[in-house]
Each structure stands twice: as structure tokens, then as C-alpha cells.
Design a protein around this motif. Structure first.
Motif, PDB file in Angstrom:
ATOM      1  N   SER A   4      41.352  28.406   3.463  1.00 56.37           N
ATOM      2  CA  SER A   4      41.808  29.794   3.416  1.00 56.37           C
ATOM      3  C   SER A   4      41.767  30.439   4.803  1.00 56.37           C
ATOM      4  O   SER A   4      42.700  31.152   5.199  1.00 56.37           O
ATOM      5  N   GLU A   5      40.710  30.190   5.547  1.00 61.78           N
ATOM      6  CA  GLU A   5      40.602  30.741   6.899  1.00 61.78           C
ATOM      7  C   GLU A   5      41.658  30.137   7.828  1.00 61.78           C
ATOM      8  O   GLU A   5      42.254  30.849   8.647  1.00 61.78           O
ATOM      9  N   LEU A   6      41.903  28.839   7.692  1.00 64.60           N
ATOM     10  CA  LEU A   6      42.963  28.191   8.479  1.00 64.60           C
ATOM     11  C   LEU A   6      44.331  28.780   8.155  1.00 64.60           C
ATOM     12  O   LEU A   6      45.137  29.043   9.049  1.00 64.60           O
ATOM     13  N   THR A   7      44.578  28.976   6.866  1.00 71.67           N
ATOM     14  CA  THR A   7      45.854  29.553   6.435  1.00 71.67           C
ATOM     15  C   THR A   7      46.030  30.951   7.006  1.00 71.67           C
ATOM     16  O   THR A   7      47.108  31.297   7.516  1.00 71.67           O
ATOM     17  N   ASP A   8      44.986  31.758   6.948  1.00 72.60           N
ATOM     18  CA  ASP A   8      45.052  33.119   7.496  1.00 72.60           C
ATOM     19  C   ASP A   8      45.300  33.110   9.000  1.00 72.60           C
ATOM     20  O   ASP A   8      46.108  33.891   9.512  1.00 72.60           O
ATOM     21  N   LEU A   9      44.620  32.209   9.714  1.00 73.01           N
ATOM     22  CA  LEU A   9      44.797  32.106  11.161  1.00 73.01           C
ATOM     23  C   LEU A   9      46.239  31.730  11.504  1.00 73.01           C
ATOM     24  O   LEU A   9      46.869  32.341  12.368  1.00 73.01           O
ATOM     25  N   LEU A  10      46.792  30.735  10.803  1.00 73.59           N
ATOM     26  CA  LEU A  10      48.164  30.316  11.065  1.00 73.59           C
ATOM     27  C   LEU A  10      49.179  31.379  10.658  1.00 73.59           C
ATOM     28  O   LEU A  10      50.200  31.554  11.324  1.00 73.59           O
ATOM     29  N   ALA A  11      48.910  32.084   9.570  1.00 71.81           N
ATOM     30  CA  ALA A  11      49.807  33.165   9.147  1.00 71.81           C
ATOM     31  C   ALA A  11      49.827  34.284  10.180  1.00 71.81           C
ATOM     32  O   ALA A  11      50.887  34.860  10.470  1.00 71.81           O
ATOM     33  N   THR A  12      48.691  34.589  10.769  1.00 67.14           N
ATOM     34  CA  THR A  12      48.614  35.609  11.816  1.00 67.14           C
ATOM     35  C   THR A  12      49.371  35.152  13.060  1.00 67.14           C
ATOM     36  O   THR A  12      50.092  35.930  13.673  1.00 67.14           O
ATOM     37  N   GLN A  13      49.216  33.898  13.407  1.00 66.18           N
ATOM     38  CA  GLN A  13      49.824  33.356  14.621  1.00 66.18           C
ATOM     39  C   GLN A  13      51.337  33.146  14.485  1.00 66.18           C
ATOM     40  O   GLN A  13      52.086  33.429  15.409  1.00 66.18           O
ATOM     41  N   PHE A  14      51.792  32.666  13.312  1.00 61.69           N
ATOM     42  CA  PHE A  14      53.189  32.247  13.167  1.00 61.69           C
ATOM     43  C   PHE A  14      53.975  33.030  12.122  1.00 61.69           C
ATOM     44  O   PHE A  14      55.158  32.824  11.970  1.00 61.69           O
ATOM     45  N   VAL A  20      53.632  27.775   3.316  1.00 64.53           N
ATOM     46  CA  VAL A  20      53.497  27.789   1.863  1.00 64.53           C
ATOM     47  C   VAL A  20      52.231  26.996   1.560  1.00 64.53           C
ATOM     48  O   VAL A  20      52.176  25.788   1.796  1.00 64.53           O
ATOM     49  N   ALA A  21      51.209  27.700   1.083  1.00 69.45           N
ATOM     50  CA  ALA A  21      49.924  27.045   0.810  1.00 69.45           C
ATOM     51  C   ALA A  21      49.903  26.535  -0.625  1.00 69.45           C
ATOM     52  O   ALA A  21      50.319  27.227  -1.550  1.00 69.45           O
ATOM     53  N   ASN A  22      49.422  25.320  -0.786  1.00 69.92           N
ATOM     54  CA  ASN A  22      49.220  24.751  -2.113  1.00 69.92           C
ATOM     55  C   ASN A  22      47.736  24.467  -2.250  1.00 69.92           C
ATOM     56  O   ASN A  22      47.199  23.570  -1.609  1.00 69.92           O
ATOM     57  N   THR A  23      47.072  25.248  -3.096  1.00 66.31           N
ATOM     58  CA  THR A  23      45.634  25.096  -3.287  1.00 66.31           C
ATOM     59  C   THR A  23      45.304  24.458  -4.624  1.00 66.31           C
ATOM     60  O   THR A  23      44.134  24.294  -4.948  1.00 66.31           O
ATOM     61  N   THR A  24      46.320  24.087  -5.410  1.00 64.12           N
ATOM     62  CA  THR A  24      46.062  23.478  -6.717  1.00 64.12           C
ATOM     63  C   THR A  24      45.783  21.979  -6.602  1.00 64.12           C
ATOM     64  O   THR A  24      45.267  21.382  -7.530  1.00 64.12           O
ATOM     65  N   ASN A  25      46.143  21.386  -5.481  1.00 70.70           N
ATOM     66  CA  ASN A  25      45.888  19.966  -5.232  1.00 70.70           C
ATOM     67  C   ASN A  25      44.398  19.735  -4.979  1.00 70.70           C
ATOM     68  O   ASN A  25      43.731  20.631  -4.471  1.00 70.70           O
ATOM     69  N   PRO A  26      43.882  18.553  -5.280  1.00 68.72           N
ATOM     70  CA  PRO A  26      42.489  18.272  -4.889  1.00 68.72           C
ATOM     71  C   PRO A  26      42.274  18.431  -3.381  1.00 68.72           C
ATOM     72  O   PRO A  26      41.228  18.863  -2.946  1.00 68.72           O
ATOM     73  N   GLN A  27      43.295  18.073  -2.591  1.00 66.27           N
ATOM     74  CA  GLN A  27      43.264  18.371  -1.155  1.00 66.27           C
ATOM     75  C   GLN A  27      44.362  19.385  -0.891  1.00 66.27           C
ATOM     76  O   GLN A  27      45.549  19.060  -0.946  1.00 66.27           O
ATOM     77  N   PRO A  28      43.992  20.634  -0.625  1.00 68.65           N
ATOM     78  CA  PRO A  28      45.024  21.654  -0.386  1.00 68.65           C
ATOM     79  C   PRO A  28      45.835  21.319   0.867  1.00 68.65           C
ATOM     80  O   PRO A  28      45.353  20.627   1.766  1.00 68.65           O
ATOM     81  N   TYR A  29      47.070  21.810   0.892  1.00 71.21           N
ATOM     82  CA  TYR A  29      47.932  21.534   2.040  1.00 71.21           C
ATOM     83  C   TYR A  29      48.844  22.715   2.309  1.00 71.21           C
ATOM     84  O   TYR A  29      49.052  23.576   1.453  1.00 71.21           O
ATOM     85  N   LEU A  30      49.386  22.725   3.518  1.00 71.56           N
ATOM     86  CA  LEU A  30      50.365  23.726   3.927  1.00 71.56           C
ATOM     87  C   LEU A  30      51.712  23.052   4.097  1.00 71.56           C
ATOM     88  O   LEU A  30      51.809  22.007   4.743  1.00 71.56           O
TER      89      LEU A  30
END
Length: 164
Positions: A4-14, A20-30
Motif C-alpha cells: 500500500s505504501e509503495l502504491t501510494d508513493l508511485l501514485a504520487t510520483q507518476f 492499477v493495483a491488484n490486492t486480491t492475489n496472494p502476491q499483490p501486483y501493480l
């Protein structure tokens, strides 16, 4: 750093519209657009808050002819910070009438991408534009096609040797 923190940082930067974040996977991905891959990867490697110093894997997934898409997956690791991130690109199977989908190379960012991208090219037919030496790595240079694609048709023979 959490996903979540990584996603927020990248959303702020780019911009949030790039991710598009997918958090339903066992390993979340962007999921990110292919045309932003290089600048996002450069940031992820160079920014001292995240410092993804290792590209652990690049692989590809063929979603099939009916779906008309392929995915390129990047697994990044920050060794000193002990966090991981998965990035995905969704690309058309053959944009603009060409047979091979094109994705920018990240070999100039992480040297490990050199061989990973060559493997994805060889087996899946992903063309990594800007790669310093994009050629087959596992199959003979005169091999026809890319055997892990869902539409791959194996020849009956290869240099007089039956393959089926």
C-alpha cells in the motif's frame, strides 16, 4: 515498505491513473502501461526510499488468441529494505499488424534483465525494444516460432529429426 505504501508513493510520483493495483492475489501486483515501464523502473531502482536493486525475474504469460493479449511480469526486490514488488504489463499480442508484441527493455537499469528478456523473447516472442543483444538464448538460432505461445505450431521435423 508495504504494498500500500509503495502504491501510494508511485501514485504520487507518476499519477494514480498510471497504476492499477491488484490486492486480491496472494502476491499483490501493480499493472502499469508499457510506455511508462522504463521511467517507473528507473525510479524504483534509484529512489533511496525503495531502492529495488534486484530484478529477480522477468517472465511472460500468453492469454491466448481470443483474449488478444500477453502479460510481461517483473519481480523486483530491495535487498537492503527486504521488500518485493511485482509489476505487470498487459500488451496486445501483435500491435500494428506485427507478429510480436513490443515492450521497452530494462537491461540498462538491471543487468539481469539482459538474459531474462532474451528468454521471454525466445520462448514467448516478446520483442524488447532497445535490448543490447536480443537473440535466442535457449533454442537454436534457426528455430521457427516461440514454443510457449498458445498458438505455436511445432514443425514435424527439425533438420531431419522427427519432433512429434
Amino acid at each position: 515498505m508495504t504494498f500500500s505504501e509503495l502504491t501510494d508513493l508511485l501514485a504520487t510520483q507518476f499519477g494514480a491513473d498510471v497504476l492499477v493495483a491488484n490486492t486480491t492475489n496472494p502476491q499483490p501486483y501493480l499493472t502499469i502501461p508499457a510506455d511508462r515501464l522504463v521511467e517507473i523502473c528507473q525510479f524504483l531502482r534509484d529512489d533511496e526510499r525503495v531502492f529495488f536493486d534486484l530484478l529477480a525475474c522477468v517472465t511472460a504469460i500468453d492469454n491466448g488468441v481470443d483474449a488478444g493479449t500477453m502479460e510481461v511480469v517483473y519481480n523486483l526486490t530491495s535487498i537492503p529494505y527486504e521488500h518485493n514488488l511485482m509489476l505487470k504489463l498487459l500488451v496486445p499480442r501483435g500491435p500494428g499488424g506485427s507478429r510480436l508484441p513490443a515492450v521497452p527493455s530494462v537491461a540498462h537499469i538491471w543487468r539481469t534483465a539482459d538474459w531474462h528478456e532474451r528468454e521471454a523473447f525466445d520462448l514467448m516472442g516478446i520483442n524488447f525494444t532497445g535490448h543490447p543483444d536480443l537473440r535466442r538464448i535457449l533454442l537454436p538460432t534457426d528455430w521457427k516460432g516461440h514454443p510457449l505461445r498458445r498458438d505455436y505450431q511445432e514443425d514435424e521435423q527439425y533438420h531431419g529429426i522427427k519432433t512429434k
